[in-house]
Design an enzyme around this catalytic site. Structure first.
Site, PDB file in Angstrom:
ATOM      1  N   GLY A 172      34.353 -32.211 -14.137  1.00 25.34           N
ATOM      2  CA  GLY A 172      35.081 -32.837 -15.233  1.00 25.34           C
ATOM      3  C   GLY A 172      34.704 -32.290 -16.599  1.00 25.34           C
ATOM      4  O   GLY A 172      35.565 -31.864 -17.380  1.00 25.34           O
ATOM      5  N   LYS A 208      21.522 -33.806 -15.647  1.00 28.27           N
ATOM      6  CA  LYS A 208      20.383 -34.147 -14.798  1.00 28.27           C
ATOM      7  C   LYS A 208      20.283 -33.324 -13.521  1.00 28.27           C
ATOM      8  O   LYS A 208      21.286 -33.041 -12.881  1.00 28.27           O
ATOM      9  CB  LYS A 208      20.479 -35.629 -14.406  1.00 28.27           C
ATOM     10  CG  LYS A 208      20.280 -36.557 -15.591  1.00 28.27           C
ATOM     11  CD  LYS A 208      20.340 -37.985 -15.117  1.00 28.27           C
ATOM     12  CE  LYS A 208      19.899 -38.942 -16.221  1.00 28.27           C
ATOM     13  NZ  LYS A 208      19.884 -40.323 -15.722  1.00 28.27           N
ATOM     14  N   ARG A 237      48.526 -33.432 -12.482  1.00 27.55           N
ATOM     15  CA  ARG A 237      48.527 -33.630 -11.031  1.00 27.55           C
ATOM     16  C   ARG A 237      49.936 -33.697 -10.452  1.00 27.55           C
ATOM     17  O   ARG A 237      50.138 -33.371  -9.281  1.00 27.55           O
ATOM     18  CB  ARG A 237      47.727 -34.885 -10.668  1.00 27.55           C
ATOM     19  CG  ARG A 237      46.247 -34.614 -10.808  1.00 27.55           C
ATOM     20  CD  ARG A 237      45.391 -35.760 -10.372  1.00 27.55           C
ATOM     21  NE  ARG A 237      44.032 -35.279 -10.103  1.00 27.55           N
ATOM     22  CZ  ARG A 237      42.968 -36.053 -10.026  1.00 27.55           C
ATOM     23  NH1 ARG A 237      43.073 -37.353 -10.210  1.00 27.55           N
ATOM     24  NH2 ARG A 237      41.787 -35.528  -9.764  1.00 27.55           N
ATOM     25  N   GLY A 286      35.024 -34.763  -7.688  1.00 27.72           N
ATOM     26  CA  GLY A 286      34.051 -35.016  -6.628  1.00 27.72           C
ATOM     27  C   GLY A 286      34.208 -34.105  -5.419  1.00 27.72           C
ATOM     28  O   GLY A 286      33.219 -33.671  -4.837  1.00 27.72           O
TER      29      GLY A 286
HETATM   30  P1  ADP Z   1      30.481 -31.745 -14.840  1.00 26.47           P
HETATM   31  O1  ADP Z   1      31.241 -32.993 -15.242  1.00 26.47           O
HETATM   32  O2  ADP Z   1      31.215 -30.504 -15.233  1.00 26.47           O
HETATM   33  O3  ADP Z   1      30.060 -31.762 -13.398  1.00 26.47           O
HETATM   34  P2  ADP Z   1      27.973 -32.828 -15.805  1.00 26.47           P
HETATM   35  O4  ADP Z   1      28.593 -34.188 -15.873  1.00 26.47           O
HETATM   36  O5  ADP Z   1      26.964 -32.579 -14.786  1.00 26.47           O
HETATM   37  O6  ADP Z   1      29.126 -31.710 -15.726  1.00 26.47           O
HETATM   38  O7  ADP Z   1      27.273 -32.495 -17.203  1.00 26.47           O
HETATM   39  C1  ADP Z   1      27.892 -32.615 -18.434  1.00 26.47           C
HETATM   40  C2  ADP Z   1      27.049 -33.365 -19.420  1.00 26.47           C
HETATM   41  O8  ADP Z   1      25.765 -32.760 -19.592  1.00 26.47           O
HETATM   42  C3  ADP Z   1      27.697 -33.359 -20.785  1.00 26.47           C
HETATM   43  O9  ADP Z   1      27.987 -34.690 -21.169  1.00 26.47           O
HETATM   44  C4  ADP Z   1      26.660 -32.714 -21.688  1.00 26.47           C
HETATM   45  O10 ADP Z   1      26.602 -33.319 -22.969  1.00 26.47           O
HETATM   46  C5  ADP Z   1      25.377 -32.956 -20.940  1.00 26.47           C
HETATM   47  N1  ADP Z   1      24.318 -32.029 -21.358  1.00 26.47           N
HETATM   48  C6  ADP Z   1      24.364 -30.688 -21.395  1.00 26.47           C
HETATM   49  N2  ADP Z   1      23.235 -30.182 -21.929  1.00 26.47           N
HETATM   50  C7  ADP Z   1      22.450 -31.216 -22.252  1.00 26.47           C
HETATM   51  C8  ADP Z   1      21.152 -31.343 -22.858  1.00 26.47           C
HETATM   52  N3  ADP Z   1      20.450 -30.276 -23.234  1.00 26.47           N
HETATM   53  N4  ADP Z   1      20.667 -32.600 -23.048  1.00 26.47           N
HETATM   54  C9  ADP Z   1      21.394 -33.670 -22.668  1.00 26.47           C
HETATM   55  N5  ADP Z   1      22.599 -33.634 -22.102  1.00 26.47           N
HETATM   56  C10 ADP Z   1      23.137 -32.417 -21.882  1.00 26.47           C
HETATM   57 MG    MG Z   2      30.544 -34.976 -15.721  1.00 30.15          MG
END
Ligand code: ADP
Ligand code: MG
Length: 396
Positions: free
Chosen positions: A354, A197, A36, A377
């Site tokens: 992230g 989710k 950063r 965010g």
């Molecule tokens: P970002 O931080 O890029 O926005 P998210 O936080 O939404 O992404 O999602 C990342 C998380 O989703 C990771 O910790 C990953 O392990 C989890 N994940 C991906 N596929 C699955 C799955 N099939 N079951 C459970 N968790 C999952």
């Molecule tokens: Mg995340």
């Protein structure tokens, strides 16, 4: 897009307040990751070269309006000074006599960093009196912190109405790339949305289906979509109460002409451990105690094929549990394919989030993407189609 940049500013001899994001990882008063700080360098150097008096303001951590010594920005001054090859003065407060004295001491081309904005409750409250106190320290205002633009705080929003306001280089770069990916993109546009989710990505999915030609859904959230269609997902992560919502999103996509790609085969295991025994199965063949941790090869191929047809890709969320091998395979293969397409000039690929950034780094391809947003965010809110207050305040 309608905002002024540094190219429109006449900063010579002026006091320029620059809102940066110096909320950097720190351990025992030492900066452990200077990403950063580096992001702020182009703006600082352009202003110094033009003979401006540069006044840097930022938040750090969450002191909640109190002066918390362990949350001082002081440790940032030295590593920043090394990056720009010039001294960076430090003032113990971001408003009032200490700040004013430090700013008054600047000569053209000098730089001062002011103490953590969030030591004052007025910052997060967007208090007009606090915004005014800040504005008194500058003749011009530059916002170079896209990652803080989703918050309407005094230093990101209020102040932009009190001084001539400009986007800094880093802000400009981020906005131009995001506009290229979703505002006026080259079609077909493909999205990849993964992660754990559906519930955390609802607004994002709803916004995207109206803008994309292809939407690949992976990760844990794909389980909820397949469950909603009547498939048994075994013991997988699945938000059963979101089934109705998932169906609505699929209907919306169909009505908008967005083709949704959901996994047809998956990699399952009973335990989430490195190299735990796993198997690849078609949907419909998942055992009651098995969990889906990655997309299967057939599903992956669908994603790669759509990517090869797309001209623009926007990606948030890994396709599987990429932190635990071998469940990183789908995510890594998709990332490498995107990188190859970018390198051959056939795809514009923009990614953020992230865990997504971590996955692209793990795959060794982050630098090959057209743009990778580290804004967290703010990036997600932008993908949700929201107007970010810090960006809106810059628009002309
Ligand atoms: P970002 O931080 O890029 O926005 P998210 O936080 O939404 O992404 O999602 C990342 C998380 O989703 C990771 O910790 C990953 O392990 C989890 N994940 C991906 N596929 C699955 C799955 N099939 N079951 C459970 N968790 C999952
Ligand atoms: Mg995340």
């Amino acid at each position: 897009m309608g905002f002024r940049t540094l190219d429109d500013a006449a900063p010579t001899g002026k006091r320029v307040l620059v809102r940066t994001d110096f909320n950097v990882p720190m351990e025992d008063g030492r900066v452990t990751d200077d990403t950063r700080l580096k992001a702020a360098v182009p703006t600082i150097q352009d202003l110094r070269k033009a003979g401006a008096r540069v006044v840097l303001i930022s938040h750090f951590d969450r002191p909640k309006g109190q002066r918390v010594p362990s949350m001082s920005l002081r440790p940032v001054a030295e590593p920043l000074s090394r990056l720009i090859g010039a001294p960076v003065a430090f003032a113990d407060d971001c408003v009032g006599p200490a700040a004013k004295a430090a700013v008054d001491a600047l000569k053209d081309g000098d730089v001062v960093l002011l103490e953590n904005l969030r030591f004052h409750p007025g910052e997060e409250k967007n208090d007009p009196a606090f915004a005014k106190a800040l504005a008194e320290l500058g003749d011009l205002y530059v916002n170079d912190a896209f990652s803080a633009a989703h918050r309407a705080h005094a230093s990101t929003e209020g102040i932009a109405h009190l001084l001539p306001a400009y986007a800094g280089r880093s802000m400009q770069n981020e906005l131009e790339h995001l506009e290229r990916a979703l505002g006026t993109p080259e079609r077909p546009v493909m999205g990849i949305v993964g992660g754990a989710k559906v519930s955390t990505k609802l607004d994002l999915l709803e916004n995207l289906v109206g803008k994309l030609q292809y939407l690949a859904i992976g990760g844990g959230m794909a389980n909820t979509f397949r469950f909603a269609q009547g498939y048994d997902v075994g013991a997988s992560l699945c938000e059963k109460e979101m089934a109705g919502t998932a169906k609505e999103i699929l209907d919306k996509a169909e009505a908008a002409g967005c083709q949704v790609l959901l996994p047809t085969d998956v990699v399952v295991a009973t335990d989430l451990k490195s190299y735990a025994p796993s198997r690849t199965v078609e949907l419909g063949q998942i055992g009651p105690d098995e969990k889906i941790f990655d997309v299967g090869p057939g599903s992956l191929q669908q994603v790669l094929d759509a990517m090869s047809e797309a001209r623009t890709l926007i990606w948030n969320g890994p396709l599987g549990v990429f932190e635990v091998p071998p469940f990183d395979r789908g995510t890594v293969a998709a990332a490498r394919h995107a990188a190859e397409l970018v390198k051959s000039g056939r795809l514009i690929a923009v990614a953020g989030g992230g865990d997504t950034v971590a996955a692209l780094n793990m795959a060794g391809v982050a630098q090959d993407f057209t743009f990778v947003s580290t804004a967290g965010g703010a990036f997600l809110e932008w993908m949700e189609g929201r107007i970010l207050p810090g960006v809106a305040a810059l628009s002309i």
